[in-house]
Design a protein around this motif. Structure first.
Motif, short mmCIF file in Angstrom:
data_model
loop_
_atom_site.label_atom_id
_atom_site.label_comp_id
_atom_site.label_asym_id
_atom_site.label_seq_id
_atom_site.Cartn_x
_atom_site.Cartn_y
_atom_site.Cartn_z
N MET A 260 17.22 12.59 0.22
CA MET A 260 17.65 13.50 -0.82
C MET A 260 17.19 14.89 -0.42
SD MET A 260 16.88 12.84 -4.77
CE MET A 260 18.27 12.41 -5.75
N GLU A 261 18.15 15.82 -0.30
CA GLU A 261 17.78 17.19 0.09
C GLU A 261 17.62 18.01 -1.18
OE1 GLU A 261 19.80 19.76 3.42
OE2 GLU A 261 20.52 20.35 1.43
N LEU A 262 16.42 18.52 -1.38
CA LEU A 262 16.15 19.27 -2.60
C LEU A 262 15.70 20.68 -2.25
CD1 LEU A 262 14.25 16.52 -4.62
CD2 LEU A 262 16.56 17.37 -5.06
N THR A 263 16.18 21.64 -3.02
CA THR A 263 15.84 23.04 -2.76
C THR A 263 15.15 23.62 -3.97
OG1 THR A 263 17.81 23.25 -1.39
CG2 THR A 263 16.79 25.30 -2.15
N TRP A 264 14.09 24.33 -3.68
CA TRP A 264 13.37 25.00 -4.76
C TRP A 264 13.68 26.49 -4.70
CZ3 TRP A 264 9.38 28.71 -4.48
CH2 TRP A 264 8.76 29.01 -5.72
N PHE A 265 14.10 27.05 -5.81
CA PHE A 265 14.31 28.49 -5.88
C PHE A 265 13.17 29.09 -6.67
CE2 PHE A 265 18.62 26.83 -5.41
CZ PHE A 265 19.04 27.57 -4.32
N VAL B 243 10.65 32.52 -1.52
CA VAL B 243 11.86 32.31 -0.74
C VAL B 243 12.26 30.86 -0.99
CG1 VAL B 243 12.76 32.19 1.61
CG2 VAL B 243 11.18 33.99 0.96
N PRO B 244 13.51 30.58 -1.15
CA PRO B 244 13.90 29.19 -1.40
C PRO B 244 13.41 28.29 -0.29
CG PRO B 244 15.79 30.65 -1.56
CD PRO B 244 14.67 31.48 -1.03
N ARG B 245 13.04 27.08 -0.70
CA ARG B 245 12.58 26.13 0.30
C ARG B 245 13.38 24.85 0.12
NH1 ARG B 245 7.50 28.26 0.95
NH2 ARG B 245 7.05 27.98 -1.28
N THR B 246 13.79 24.30 1.21
CA THR B 246 14.57 23.07 1.14
C THR B 246 13.83 21.99 1.93
OG1 THR B 246 16.62 24.28 0.94
CG2 THR B 246 16.78 21.99 1.70
N ILE B 247 13.64 20.85 1.27
CA ILE B 247 12.90 19.76 1.93
C ILE B 247 13.70 18.47 1.75
CG2 ILE B 247 10.79 18.35 1.84
CD1 ILE B 247 9.28 20.89 0.99
#
Lengths: 495, 223
Positions: free
Chosen positions: A155-160, A283-287
């Motif tokens: 699951m690719e999740l991005t935090w803004f 900065v947005p991070r995607t994990i």
């Protein structure tokens, strides 16, 4: 043979010589006492059992920030006010929204401690397992159904980052060669209300004071339209341009069909600030996460994605902040209220009791008390009727003997004493029997209903025996009256 | 030591149609003295047992008094009357008069226990031996024959050492030999100072009587 021995002999002998009748009376008293002891044992033990049961329906106390935020230290300080042995579990929660950029959807995510969750939310039904290592998530069934997440899937999740903090920093700065700046502006997605996530830009300044390199994050924009603004065809247009003086259409052309996003990029560059240590995290991070478990509760928890607090810290950059602590405390309502008050007045956090559970706990106990009382009363009355009937039959059967005893010199008091003595003896024996059987009965009920062993209350033994004796004595009142009324002359009539 | 009956009357309610009452005992005056054996004979239904029951403190008369030591025994409260029955009176009732939940020995010692006295084990043993029931002392009454039960009743009445002995047909189930023996024992008891009152059909009993009485239709006739 002394008088007292003769009296004892009279009682025990007639008991033993009339076994079947006395067994019936004994059985009645025994059953009555069993129900009494059993129900009272269950009743006394039920609050403890029920507390444990209700505990399994979730937390009964919540800690929320008393000010703007709750730190781990504050939560620990607040929890220290509750005795260790009464704190069954304490699950910390940190909530943020994480995005699945490709699906243009955001989900509530919770960072927590799964070992504690198992204690405060034992009703959680997990297919697969709880996350143990880094980058593992437990996905609510609702979320999983929506996005089609599967066990062991990625699951690719991005935090803004939240948009507020940067606006606060209005400070003057000069654009110097070698500087890195970041900025952001509302793009198409946020303007149209799809999400709150802006377009981000990061660029460096060359020796000439102009833009040397530029990267654009348009992950919140319409895929294939706005996202084209992050492609090099577009970003290359800005190289060598003055970041303080940019006009769309004059300095760079907009991406066709993505004018709003193109404008957002320009505005983001014009508003950009130098990167400092603090703003670097914004900065947005995607994990990418591995789905290790699917959570089913039938409740709102199915709409969340759960990860460890460490993973939550890794994606948001904040490791210390908590939004909520769910506490499961094994204490009476009064103590719970006291703890909540102490915690709230300590200023570390605000404690709230989960009223739904604790109130229903009290209501159920009240109803149970009435039920136990009623059933016990009915059983004791039935016991009384049965013992009374049996003793009445005994008196009728022994009329001639009673008359003979009187003729031989037994007073009314002696006759009364003999029958009451028999009754009390039966009561005591039945009470002892009942106390033992009652405990077995309570144990069976407890194991079947609550699935746990019961505690034996030793004070219940004398109470059961005393109540049984009282019931037996009461049952004997009428038969004794009849026995006393027997006419001694009937013996001499040779009846 | 005298038990004085004065004007004793006993009526029973009966549905005979003509009169509502049946008069079992009519105006009886009688005195029982220590050292005397009084024998009462008469036909069945003549009121012998009713009279004895009233004398023994077990049935209040409809009229008249039974006086002991200057007191009407029926004016006493239950505790005193029952103490009287335990300490001074002994009865040998008709029929089976055993306490089935006690052994023969316990039956015999029971009145003394009721009276709060030491158990007269020796007297009981002697009497049982004479009456031929010593070997039965640990037996339950349910296992005894009619004659053995009767002899147990006799032993029980005499072992207690009371002043008065009331015997209702004490020889009813006994053979000739035991009948004589029982009457002799009763006579001996009278000689030791007891007042013995025997209701019987037995002709031989008359030979042992110090006072011989006959009852006819509720009336007492001295012979």
């Amino acid at each position: 043979m002394s008088k007292r021995r003769m009296f004892l002999r009279m009682i025990t002998a007639s008991l033993l010589r009339r076994r079947s009748r006395m067994l019936i009376a004994l059985l009645s008293i025994g059953i009555g006492a069993t129900i009494l002891a059993g129900l009272v044992t269950v009743y006394v033990d039920v609050p403890r059992q029920m507390a444990a049961q209700f505990r399994s329906y979730g937390a009964n106390m919540l800690l929320v920030p008393s000010g703007s935020a709750l730190t781990r230290e504050e939560a620990d300080a607040a929890m220290a006010l509750i005795p260790d042995e009464e704190r069954v579990g304490a699950a910390p929660y940190r909530y943020v929204y994480l995005n699945m950029v490709r699906r243009q959807q955001s989900f509530a995510a919770a960072g927590t401690d799964f070992e504690q969750v198992k204690r405060t939310s034992p009703y959680f039904k997990v297919t697969g397992r709880y996350p143990e290592g880094p980058r593992e998530v437990l996905v609510g069934k609702g979320v999983a159904d929506t996005v089609g997440a599967r066990l062991n899937g990625v699951m690719e999740l991005t935090w803004f980052p939240p948009s507020e903090p940067q606006e606060d920093r209005e400070e003057d700065f000069d654009i110097l060669p070698g500087m890195t700046l970041t900025g952001r502006a509302q793009g198409y997605g946020s303007r149209e209300g799809f999400n709150d996530n802006p377009v981000y830009v990061t660029f460096t300044i060359g020796e000439d004071g102009m833009i040397a390199s530029l990267s654009v994050d348009t992950s919140s924009e319409t895929a294939g339209v706005g996202t084209r603004c992050s492609e090099e065809d577009f970003t290359a247009l800005f190289i060598g341009k003055d970041p303080k003086d940019l006009v769309l259409g004059r300095d760079v052309d907009a991406v066709s069909g993505a004018t709003v996003t193109s404008e957002a990029v320009v505005r983001a560059i014009m508003d950009a600030k130098p990167v400092t240590e603090e703003s670097a995290v914004l900065v947005p991070r995607t994990i990418n996460y591995t789905v290790v478990g699917i959570l089913e509760t039938g409740g709102e928890e199915e709409g969340y994605i759960y990860m460890s607090l460490a993973d939550m810290g890794a994606i948001t950059g904040e490791s210390d902040r908590l939004d909520l602590v769910e506490l499961s405390v094994s204490a009476t309502q009064d103590n719970l209220e006291r703890y909540a008050e102490e915690i709230t007045s300590s200023g570390h956090a605000t404690a709230r009791l989960v009223k739904r559970v604790t109130k229903s706990e009290t209501a159920v106990l009240g109803k149970l008390q009435a039920l136990v009382f009623l059933v016990t009363l009915v059983v004791l009355v039935l016991t009384m009727v049965s013992v009374s009937t049996t003793m009445m039959a005994v008196v009728t059967e022994r009329r001639r003997e009673i008359g003979l005893r009187k003729a031989l010199g037994a007073s009314d008091g002696a006759i009364r004493g003999e029958f009451l003595g028999e009754g009390l003896f039966l009561g005591a024996l039945g009470g002892l029997l009942g106390a033992a059987l009652g405990f077995v009965f309570a144990q069976v009920v407890s194991v079947n209903v609550f699935g746990s062993d019961i505690r034996f209350n030793f004070w219940l033994l004398p109470i059961t025996v005393i109540v049984s004796m009282a019931v037996a004595a009461l049952s004997c009142l009428l038969p004794v009256r009849r026995a006393v009324a027997v006419d001694p002359a009937l013996v001499l009539k040779g009846e | 030591m005298e038990l004085v009956a004065c004007g004793l009357d006993r009526r029973f309610r009966r549905n005979t149609g003509d009169g509502n009452f049946f008069e079992a005992v009519h105006r009886v005056d009688l005195t029982l003295r220590g050292g005397e054996m009084t024998v009462l004979t008469g036909r069945s239904g003549s009121g012998k047992t009713t009279l004895m029951t009233m004398l023994a403190g077990l049935l209040p008369p409809s009229d008249g008094t039974v006086t002991l030591d200057g007191k009407d025994i029926y004016s006493l409260p239950d505790t005193e009357l029952s103490r009287l029955r335990a300490r001074r009176f002994a009865v040998i009732p008709q029929g089976n008069a055993a306490l089935s939940s006690m052994t023969v020995m316990e039956n015999i010692l029971f009145p003394a226990a009721l009276a709060g006295l030491d158990p007269p084990v020796r007297q009981a043993g002697t009497l049982m031996e004479r009456l031929g029931i010593l070997r039965l002392k640990e037996v339950w009454p349910g296992e005894l024959s009619g004659g053995e039960l009767r002899r147990m009743s006799v032993a029980r009445a005499l072992a207690a050492g009371t002043d008065f002995v009331f015997a209702d047909e004490p020889t009813a189930d006994l053979d000739d030999e035991n009948t004589i023996l029982t009457l002799e024992i009763l006579k001996e008891a009278a000689r030791t100072g007891k007042a013995v009152f025997v209701v019987t059909h037995e002709r031989e009993a008359a030979d042992y009587a110090d006072v011989l009485l006959r009852m006819d239709a509720g009336k007492l006739i001295t012979i």
